[in-house]
Design a protein around this motif. Structure first.
Motif, PDB file in Angstrom:
ATOM      1  N   ILE A  75       1.269 -33.870 -10.150  1.00 41.68           N
ATOM      2  CA  ILE A  75       1.165 -34.677 -11.355  1.00 41.68           C
ATOM      3  C   ILE A  75      -0.243 -35.227 -11.485  1.00 41.68           C
ATOM      4  N   ILE A  76      -0.753 -35.211 -12.703  1.00 45.04           N
ATOM      5  CA  ILE A  76      -2.062 -35.771 -12.988  1.00 45.04           C
ATOM      6  C   ILE A  76      -1.871 -37.195 -13.492  1.00 45.04           C
ATOM      7  N   GLU A  81      -7.213 -38.351 -14.871  1.00 44.85           N
ATOM      8  CA  GLU A  81      -7.721 -38.181 -16.232  1.00 44.85           C
ATOM      9  C   GLU A  81      -9.094 -38.832 -16.383  1.00 44.85           C
ATOM     10  N   VAL A  82      -9.219 -40.030 -15.838  1.00 45.34           N
ATOM     11  CA  VAL A  82     -10.489 -40.756 -15.953  1.00 45.34           C
ATOM     12  C   VAL A  82     -11.592 -40.038 -15.188  1.00 45.34           C
ATOM     13  N   ASN A  83     -11.285 -39.548 -14.005  1.00 43.73           N
ATOM     14  CA  ASN A  83     -12.290 -38.818 -13.227  1.00 43.73           C
ATOM     15  C   ASN A  83     -12.763 -37.572 -13.966  1.00 43.73           C
ATOM     16  N   TYR A 105      -6.068 -45.211 -23.424  1.00 45.55           N
ATOM     17  CA  TYR A 105      -6.060 -45.929 -22.154  1.00 45.55           C
ATOM     18  C   TYR A 105      -7.023 -45.295 -21.158  1.00 45.55           C
ATOM     19  N   ALA A 106      -6.990 -43.978 -21.026  1.00 39.71           N
ATOM     20  CA  ALA A 106      -7.956 -43.297 -20.160  1.00 39.71           C
ATOM     21  C   ALA A 106      -9.380 -43.545 -20.658  1.00 39.71           C
ATOM     22  N   ALA A 107      -9.550 -43.552 -21.971  1.00 40.05           N
ATOM     23  CA  ALA A 107     -10.876 -43.824 -22.540  1.00 40.05           C
ATOM     24  C   ALA A 107     -11.359 -45.214 -22.151  1.00 40.05           C
ATOM     25  N   MET A 108     -10.475 -46.204 -22.250  1.00 39.57           N
ATOM     26  CA  MET A 108     -10.847 -47.569 -21.874  1.00 39.57           C
ATOM     27  C   MET A 108     -11.208 -47.661 -20.394  1.00 39.57           C
ATOM     28  N   MET A 109     -10.438 -46.983 -19.559  1.00 39.28           N
ATOM     29  CA  MET A 109     -10.728 -47.002 -18.123  1.00 39.28           C
ATOM     30  C   MET A 109     -12.110 -46.401 -17.846  1.00 39.28           C
ATOM     31  N   SER A 114     -18.825 -48.164 -17.669  1.00 38.66           N
ATOM     32  CA  SER A 114     -20.138 -48.127 -18.325  1.00 38.66           C
ATOM     33  C   SER A 114     -20.910 -46.832 -18.084  1.00 38.66           C
ATOM     34  N   PRO A 115     -20.333 -45.680 -18.445  1.00 37.91           N
ATOM     35  CA  PRO A 115     -21.110 -44.436 -18.340  1.00 37.91           C
ATOM     36  C   PRO A 115     -22.387 -44.543 -19.164  1.00 37.91           C
ATOM     37  N   SER A 116     -23.499 -44.169 -18.586  1.00 36.58           N
ATOM     38  CA  SER A 116     -24.808 -44.531 -19.143  1.00 36.58           C
ATOM     39  C   SER A 116     -25.114 -43.903 -20.499  1.00 36.58           C
TER      40      SER A 116
END
Length: 281
Positions: A75-76, A81-83, A105-109, A114-116
């Motif tokens: 299961i993912i 998903e965030v990784n 939700y994955a987007a918020m995580m 703070s991806p540059s």
């Protein structure tokens, strides 16, 4: 416009990626699917953003065109998903992010880290609260899937969150959902359990950690992620704004031509710098 495609290895997964690129575009955007959706759900967005932004789409390992490259099993979870999302951001350096529905939700995580390269984000058809209508829907969907009655679950989607979709898209939804295999159905149930386990504190922490300008877009008629339910985000975020698409439900620009035109205006105004719009014009 045809996409360039790639299969990107990330940890043990292989991710199908579609790239819509034009030489004059200096801005780019990565789009995050909602639950069970594939890159095909962003067809309208690609059409009205590609002249001002390069567009990056992807399917998670268990879905769409990524499925063929990943062996079924396991299961993912949201961390996976965030990784995957952060790895794609690191590789392609998009300047913006757009998520839809539970993809939010994955987007918020990811945004909380703070991806540059990401300077702006749009969370569409998303809410930090599971209201009674959404709880009724997800509990019903989970029940029918666990009972093996996938066709009724597919009908439930069209009758509830998809109630304002045109007949053709309801048919496409039904066909797609009724053909999900056992692994995909297990993934759906796991996803539902994750969503049900979240509480207000989880959302408040994530919202507070997002520092970039973020726009929430919701449909006026959406009973499941209502415009009213998401307003609470402004209590925790430094920079956020809100837009409502009139006479539109959960699926926004897929529901009718006027919603598509409104979404185009909202997204282009928020995401594309003025000088880029002038050059395109």
């Amino acid at each position: 416009m045809k996409a360039d495609t790639d299969v990107v290895p990330i940890d043990k997964y292989h991710i199908h990626v579609e790239l819509y690129q034009q030489p004059h575009n200096s801005e780019s955007i990565i789009m995050v699917n909602g639950a069970l959706a594939t890159t095909a759900s962003f067809t309208n967005c690609v059409k009205y953003l590609r002249d001002g932004m390069n567009v990056i789409l992807f399917d998670l390992p268990f879905a769409g065109q990524s499925k063929q490259y990943n062996s079924a099993g396991g299961i993912i979870d949201k961390e996976d998903e965030v990784n995957i999302l952060l790895a794609l951001i690191e590789r392609f350096k998009p300047t913006s992010l757009l998520s839809v529905s539970w993809g939010g939700y994955a987007a918020m995580m990811a945004l909380s880290q703070s991806p540059s390269s990401i300077k702006k984000a749009v969370l569409a058809s998303f809410s930090t609260q599971l209201n009674n209508a959404m709880l009724r829907y997800v509990h019903g969907a989970r029940h029918y899937i666990q009972q093996g009655d996938v066709k009724t679950a597919a009908n439930l989607l069209n009758e509830e969150v998809g109630k304002y979709l045109p007949r053709l898209l309801k048919h496409i939804n039904y066909r797609h959902l009724s053909r999900l295999d056992q692994h995909e159905l297990q993934q759906v149930c796991f996803h539902i359990e994750q969503i049900l386990s979240l509480n207000d504190t989880d959302y408040e922490q994530l919202l507070g950690d997002i520092k970039i300008p973020t726009l929430f877009v919701n449909g006026e008629l959406d009973e499941y992620t209502t415009p009213q339910d998401v307003i609470i985000a402004k209590e925790y975020m430094q920079q956020c704004a809100f837009e409502v698409v009139p006479n539109t439900g959960h699926f926004l620009d897929l529901e009718h031509a006027e919603a598509r035109q409104t979404m185009e205006g909202i997204l282009r105004d928020f995401l594309i710098p003025t000088e880029e719009k002038i050059q395109v014009a």
